[in-house]
Design an enzyme around this catalytic site. Structure first.
Site, PDB file in Angstrom:
ATOM      1  N   ASN A   1       0.863  -1.178   0.000  1.00  0.00           N
ATOM      2  CA  ASN A   1       0.000   0.000   0.000  1.00  0.00           C
ATOM      3  C   ASN A   1       0.903   1.233   0.000  1.00  0.00           C
ATOM      4  O   ASN A   1       1.470   1.572   1.029  1.00  0.00           O
ATOM      5  CB  ASN A   1      -0.895  -0.030   1.257  1.00  0.00           C
ATOM      6  CG  ASN A   1      -1.696   1.248   1.429  1.00  0.00           C
ATOM      7  OD1 ASN A   1      -1.789   2.060   0.508  1.00  0.00           O
ATOM      8  ND2 ASN A   1      -2.274   1.420   2.608  1.00  0.00           N
TER       9      ASN A   1
ATOM     10  N   GLU B   1      -5.263  -5.261  10.755  1.00  0.00           N
ATOM     11  CA  GLU B   1      -4.267  -4.210  10.931  1.00  0.00           C
ATOM     12  C   GLU B   1      -4.548  -3.476  12.243  1.00  0.00           C
ATOM     13  O   GLU B   1      -5.360  -2.535  12.268  1.00  0.00           O
ATOM     14  CB  GLU B   1      -4.341  -3.211   9.771  1.00  0.00           C
ATOM     15  CG  GLU B   1      -4.072  -3.819   8.418  1.00  0.00           C
ATOM     16  CD  GLU B   1      -3.490  -2.781   7.456  1.00  0.00           C
ATOM     17  OE1 GLU B   1      -2.373  -3.009   6.984  1.00  0.00           O
ATOM     18  OE2 GLU B   1      -4.143  -1.764   7.213  1.00  0.00           O
TER      19      GLU B   1
END
Ligand code: PEP
Length: 249
Positions: free
Chosen positions: A9, A166
Site C-alpha cells: 500500500n 491491521e
C-alpha cells in the site's frame, strides 16, 4: 492450501518517476515466488504502473473506491474505472480512511459490496485502536467491522475477498504486533467466519498489516492463520518489500 498474498500500500507517496522506478526495481525480484504479490499505487499512477506490470506476476490494486456507480460524484473513482485500468484488488476500510475521512462500518461494507459486484477483489481492513486493545475490546471491534460486511454481503461474498487485520497502533509506528498477538486475532476472525461457513473460513486469506519488515515477516508468516501481509512503509523501498515477499515464500 491458501496462497499467501503480499500487497504493498503505497498510500499518498511518490511521484510518477518514483512509481516507475519502484516497479522497475520490484519486478526482477518476484520471479519464482509461490506467493502472490500486489502493489496499490495512488490512483493517478495506476495506469502507468499497470502498464509496467503487464505480463508480470504482480497484480495491481487501488487504495479506495467509491460506494456509488459512475455518476455525479465529484472527486470519486468508481469500481468499473479501476477495472478499466486493470486493477484486481482494492483496499477498503483502511484505518486511515476510517479515522481521517470518517468512513463508517456501513460505508466500508457498501464499498466492499460494490467492489465485488464490479469484479474487483476487496481487501477489507479491520483492526482496533490502542485504547480499544488496552480496554480488552479487540475482538468486539474486529467482530463489529466484520459483521457489517457479513450483514451487507453475506458470508459467501466475504469468502471472495481478502481480510487484513491491521491493529491501528501498529500502523506506521514501528511497533509490530507479536506473531502470537496477531495469530490470536487472526484465529478469532477465522473462527467467527467459520461460525457462518467453515469452508469459507478455511479458504479465506487473512493478511496481517502493521509495521511489517523483512526482519519480522518470517515470524509473522509462520503463524497458521496469517496468510501474508498488507505492507505500508516498507513497500516503498524495493529491497524491503522484496525481503517481505521472499519471507512469504
Ligand atoms: C498500512 O498502512 O496498511 C500499513 C500496514 O502500514 P505500515 O506497514 O507502514 O505500518
Amino acid at each position: 492450501m491458501r496462497q499467501r498474498l503480499v500487497a504493498g500500500n503505497w498510500k499518498m507517496n511518490g511521484s510518477l518517476a518514483s512509481a516507475r522506478a519502484l516497479v522497475g526495481a520490484i519486478l526482477p525480484g518476484v520471479g519464482g515466488l509461490k506467493s502472490e504479490v500486489a502493489v496499490c499505487p495512488p490512483y493517478v499512477y495506476l495506469e502507468t504502473v499497470g502498464a509496467l506490470l503487464k505480463g508480470s506476476p504482480v497484480a495491481l490494486g487501488a487504495q479506495n473506491v467509491a460506494r456509488e456507480d459512475p455518476g455525479a460524484f465529484t472527486g470519486e473513482i468508481a469500481a468499473p474505472m479501476l477495472r478499466d485500468l486493470g486493477c484486481k484488488y482494492v483496499i477498503v476500510g483502511h484505518s486511515e480512511r476510517r479515522a481521517l475521512y470518517g468512513e463508517s462500518d456501513a460505508l466500508v461494507a457498501e464499498k466492499y459490496w460494490r467492489a465485488l459486484r464490479e469484479g474487483l477483489v476487496p481487501i477489507l481492513c479491520v483492526g482496533e485502536l490502542l485504547e480499544e486493545r488496552d480496554a480488552g475490546h479487540t475482538e468486539q471491534v474486529v467482530a463489529r467491522q466484520l459483521d457489517a460486511v457479513l450483514t451487507r454481503s453475506g458470508v459467501a461474498d466475504l469468502g471472495r475477498g481478502v481480510v487484513a487485520y491491521e491493529p491501528v497502533w501498529a500502523i506506521g509506528t514501528g511497533r509490530t504486533a507479536t506473531p502470537e498477538q496477531a495469530q490470536e486475532v487472526h484465529a478469532f476472525i477465522r473462527g467467527r467466519i467459520a461460525g457462518h461457513d467453515p469452508s469459507v473460513a478455511a479458504g479465506l486469506r487473512i493478511l496481517y498489516g502493521g509495521s511489517v519488515k523483512g526482519s519480522n515477516a518470517v515470524g509473522l508468516f509462520a503463524m497458521p492463520d496469517i496468510d501474508g501481509g498488507l505492507i505500508g512503509g516498507a513497500s516503498l523501498l524495493a529491497e524491503d518489500f522484496l525481503a517481505i515477499c521472499r519471507a512469504a515464500g
